[in-house]
Design a protein around this motif. Structure first.
Motif, mmCIF file in Angstrom:
data_model
loop_
_atom_site.group_PDB
_atom_site.id
_atom_site.type_symbol
_atom_site.label_atom_id
_atom_site.label_comp_id
_atom_site.label_asym_id
_atom_site.label_seq_id
_atom_site.Cartn_x
_atom_site.Cartn_y
_atom_site.Cartn_z
ATOM 1 N N SER A 44 -6.555 13.921 -1.788
ATOM 2 C CA SER A 44 -5.644 12.881 -1.324
ATOM 3 C C SER A 44 -4.618 12.579 -2.402
ATOM 4 C CB SER A 44 -6.413 11.609 -0.989
ATOM 5 O OG SER A 44 -7.213 11.805 0.138
ATOM 6 N N ARG A 45 -3.365 12.483 -1.984
ATOM 7 C CA ARG A 45 -2.264 12.174 -2.892
ATOM 8 C C ARG A 45 -1.298 11.241 -2.177
ATOM 9 N NH1 ARG A 45 -1.735 16.060 -7.163
ATOM 10 N NH2 ARG A 45 -3.120 17.823 -6.842
ATOM 11 N N ASP A 46 -0.376 10.674 -2.952
ATOM 12 C CA ASP A 46 0.674 9.864 -2.346
ATOM 13 C C ASP A 46 1.507 10.741 -1.417
ATOM 14 O OD1 ASP A 46 -0.217 7.794 -3.898
ATOM 15 O OD2 ASP A 46 1.449 7.872 -5.323
ATOM 16 N N LYS A 47 1.892 10.177 -0.290
ATOM 17 C CA LYS A 47 2.633 10.924 0.725
ATOM 18 C C LYS A 47 3.910 11.553 0.160
ATOM 19 C CE LYS A 47 4.735 10.161 5.235
ATOM 20 N NZ LYS A 47 5.024 9.178 6.269
ATOM 21 N N LYS A 48 4.592 10.845 -0.742
ATOM 22 C CA LYS A 48 5.853 11.339 -1.289
ATOM 23 C C LYS A 48 5.658 12.502 -2.253
ATOM 24 C CE LYS A 48 8.375 7.139 -0.604
ATOM 25 N NZ LYS A 48 9.700 6.647 -0.780
ATOM 26 N N ASP A 71 9.505 19.811 6.696
ATOM 27 C CA ASP A 71 10.179 18.519 6.765
ATOM 28 C C ASP A 71 10.211 17.895 5.374
ATOM 29 O OD1 ASP A 71 11.198 16.054 7.433
ATOM 30 O OD2 ASP A 71 9.381 15.342 8.413
ATOM 31 N N MET A 72 11.310 18.058 4.670
ATOM 32 C CA MET A 72 11.417 17.511 3.319
ATOM 33 C C MET A 72 11.670 15.997 3.330
ATOM 34 S SD MET A 72 10.599 20.027 1.575
ATOM 35 C CE MET A 72 10.792 19.307 -0.038
ATOM 36 N N THR A 73 12.176 15.456 4.442
ATOM 37 C CA THR A 73 12.431 14.018 4.523
ATOM 38 C C THR A 73 11.165 13.249 4.867
ATOM 39 O OG1 THR A 73 12.993 14.092 6.873
ATOM 40 C CG2 THR A 73 14.787 14.427 5.304
ATOM 41 N N GLY A 74 10.228 13.895 5.554
ATOM 42 C CA GLY A 74 8.999 13.223 5.961
ATOM 43 C C GLY A 74 9.179 12.315 7.155
ATOM 44 N N LYS A 75 10.291 12.468 7.878
ATOM 45 C CA LYS A 75 10.587 11.553 8.981
ATOM 46 C C LYS A 75 10.781 12.219 10.335
ATOM 47 C CE LYS A 75 12.534 8.263 5.856
ATOM 48 N NZ LYS A 75 13.322 7.101 5.685
ATOM 49 N N LYS A 129 0.840 -1.190 0.000
ATOM 50 C CA LYS A 129 0.000 0.000 0.000
ATOM 51 C C LYS A 129 0.879 1.246 0.000
ATOM 52 C CE LYS A 129 -3.799 0.207 2.510
ATOM 53 N NZ LYS A 129 -4.680 0.141 3.685
ATOM 54 N N ILE A 130 0.493 2.215 -0.804
ATOM 55 C CA ILE A 130 1.197 3.491 -0.818
ATOM 56 C C ILE A 130 0.436 4.441 0.095
ATOM 57 C CG2 ILE A 130 1.906 5.442 -2.245
ATOM 58 C CD1 ILE A 130 2.034 3.468 -4.598
ATOM 59 N N PRO A 131 1.115 5.012 1.122
ATOM 60 C CA PRO A 131 0.419 5.891 2.067
ATOM 61 C C PRO A 131 -0.155 7.120 1.369
ATOM 62 C CG PRO A 131 2.667 5.453 2.803
ATOM 63 C CD PRO A 131 2.519 4.855 1.457
ATOM 64 N N GLN A 132 -1.390 7.458 1.707
ATOM 65 C CA GLN A 132 -2.076 8.616 1.159
ATOM 66 C C GLN A 132 -2.229 9.667 2.250
ATOM 67 O OE1 GLN A 132 -3.912 8.819 -2.166
ATOM 68 N NE2 GLN A 132 -2.197 7.412 -2.506
ATOM 69 N N ARG A 133 -2.081 10.935 1.874
ATOM 70 C CA ARG A 133 -2.293 12.047 2.789
ATOM 71 C C ARG A 133 -3.097 13.114 2.074
ATOM 72 N NH1 ARG A 133 -0.752 8.509 5.479
ATOM 73 N NH2 ARG A 133 0.950 8.466 6.970
ATOM 74 N N ILE A 149 4.554 18.042 0.466
ATOM 75 C CA ILE A 149 5.528 18.631 1.391
ATOM 76 C C ILE A 149 4.941 18.529 2.794
ATOM 77 C CG2 ILE A 149 6.744 20.738 2.057
ATOM 78 C CD1 ILE A 149 6.404 21.691 -0.848
ATOM 79 N N ARG A 150 5.740 18.065 3.738
ATOM 80 C CA ARG A 150 5.273 17.918 5.119
ATOM 81 C C ARG A 150 5.727 19.098 5.956
ATOM 82 N NH1 ARG A 150 7.078 14.437 9.978
ATOM 83 N NH2 ARG A 150 5.117 14.075 11.053
ATOM 84 N N VAL A 151 4.795 19.638 6.717
ATOM 85 C CA VAL A 151 5.088 20.676 7.713
ATOM 86 C C VAL A 151 4.838 20.009 9.052
ATOM 87 C CG1 VAL A 151 4.521 22.988 8.533
ATOM 88 C CG2 VAL A 151 4.251 22.436 6.113
ATOM 89 N N VAL A 152 5.769 20.161 9.986
ATOM 90 C CA VAL A 152 5.681 19.420 11.248
ATOM 91 C C VAL A 152 5.788 20.359 12.447
ATOM 92 C CG1 VAL A 152 8.154 18.900 11.344
ATOM 93 C CG2 VAL A 152 6.572 17.373 12.437
ATOM 94 N N LYS A 153 5.036 20.013 13.494
ATOM 95 C CA LYS A 153 5.119 20.699 14.787
ATOM 96 C C LYS A 153 5.664 19.679 15.781
ATOM 97 C CE LYS A 153 2.272 22.898 18.330
ATOM 98 N NZ LYS A 153 0.903 23.262 18.719
ATOM 99 N N ASN A 154 6.838 19.981 16.365
ATOM 100 C CA ASN A 154 7.445 19.025 17.287
ATOM 101 C C ASN A 154 6.906 19.205 18.707
ATOM 102 O OD1 ASN A 154 8.814 21.236 18.310
ATOM 103 N ND2 ASN A 154 10.779 20.687 17.410
ATOM 104 N N ALA A 155 7.424 18.425 19.637
ATOM 105 C CA ALA A 155 6.942 18.440 21.020
ATOM 106 C C ALA A 155 7.168 19.778 21.715
ATOM 107 C CB ALA A 155 7.626 17.325 21.815
ATOM 108 N N GLU A 156 8.181 20.545 21.281
ATOM 109 C CA GLU A 156 8.454 21.851 21.875
ATOM 110 C C GLU A 156 7.581 22.943 21.272
ATOM 111 O OE1 GLU A 156 11.308 19.957 20.670
ATOM 112 O OE2 GLU A 156 11.300 19.089 22.673
ATOM 113 N N GLY A 157 6.775 22.601 20.267
ATOM 114 C CA GLY A 157 5.884 23.567 19.645
ATOM 115 C C GLY A 157 6.498 24.318 18.476
ATOM 116 N N GLU A 158 7.684 23.883 18.014
ATOM 117 C CA GLU A 158 8.347 24.531 16.888
ATOM 118 C C GLU A 158 7.794 23.987 15.574
ATOM 119 O OE1 GLU A 158 12.304 23.304 17.720
ATOM 120 O OE2 GLU A 158 12.646 24.859 19.215
ATOM 121 N N ILE A 159 7.532 24.886 14.645
ATOM 122 C CA ILE A 159 7.022 24.513 13.333
ATOM 123 C C ILE A 159 8.182 24.539 12.343
ATOM 124 C CG2 ILE A 159 5.381 25.092 11.504
ATOM 125 C CD1 ILE A 159 3.914 24.523 14.056
ATOM 126 N N SER A 160 8.283 23.500 11.503
ATOM 127 C CA SER A 160 9.339 23.467 10.495
ATOM 128 C C SER A 160 8.862 22.701 9.266
ATOM 129 C CB SER A 160 10.612 22.820 11.053
ATOM 130 O OG SER A 160 10.361 21.492 11.428
#
Length: 89
Positions: free
Chosen positions: A17-21, A37-41, A5-9, A24-35
């Motif tokens: 909905s498109r393939d995850k790859k 994320d080109m790696t998706g990890k 299965k190819i992950p959909q987001r 572009i992923r934008v992430v909020k970490n545990a400290e509340g910082e937004i960045s």
């Protein structure tokens, strides 16, 4: 051989909905910082956006990233997203 299965987001801009790859992923970490994320990890809560300037404009206008992360998003993040989108074109 089993088919993997190819992950959909969903894009926060156009809501399709498109393939995850493909997104572009934008992430909020545990400290509340937004960045961006080109790696998706990176660890944290993620939201995805298409490699399309119109999707980014819709997300900014409707404040969809702010709604997804429940906090203010700095202009630096939006500018970084725009740079990544333009680099892919």
């Amino acid at each position: 051989m089993a088919i993997r299965k190819i992950p959909q987001r969903k894009c926060v801009g156009c809501n399709t909905s498109r393939d995850k790859k493909e997104l572009i992923r934008v992430v909020k970490n545990a400290e509340g910082e937004i960045s961006v994320d080109m790696t998706g990890k990176k660890n944290g809560r993620g939201a995805y956006i298409c490699h399309d300037e119109n999707c980014l404009k819709m997300a900014i206008k409707a404040k969809r990233l702010e709604h997804a992360f429940e906090c203010q998003i700095s202009d630096e993040i939006y500018e970084r997203l725009l740079q990544e989108i333009k680099a892919d074109e």
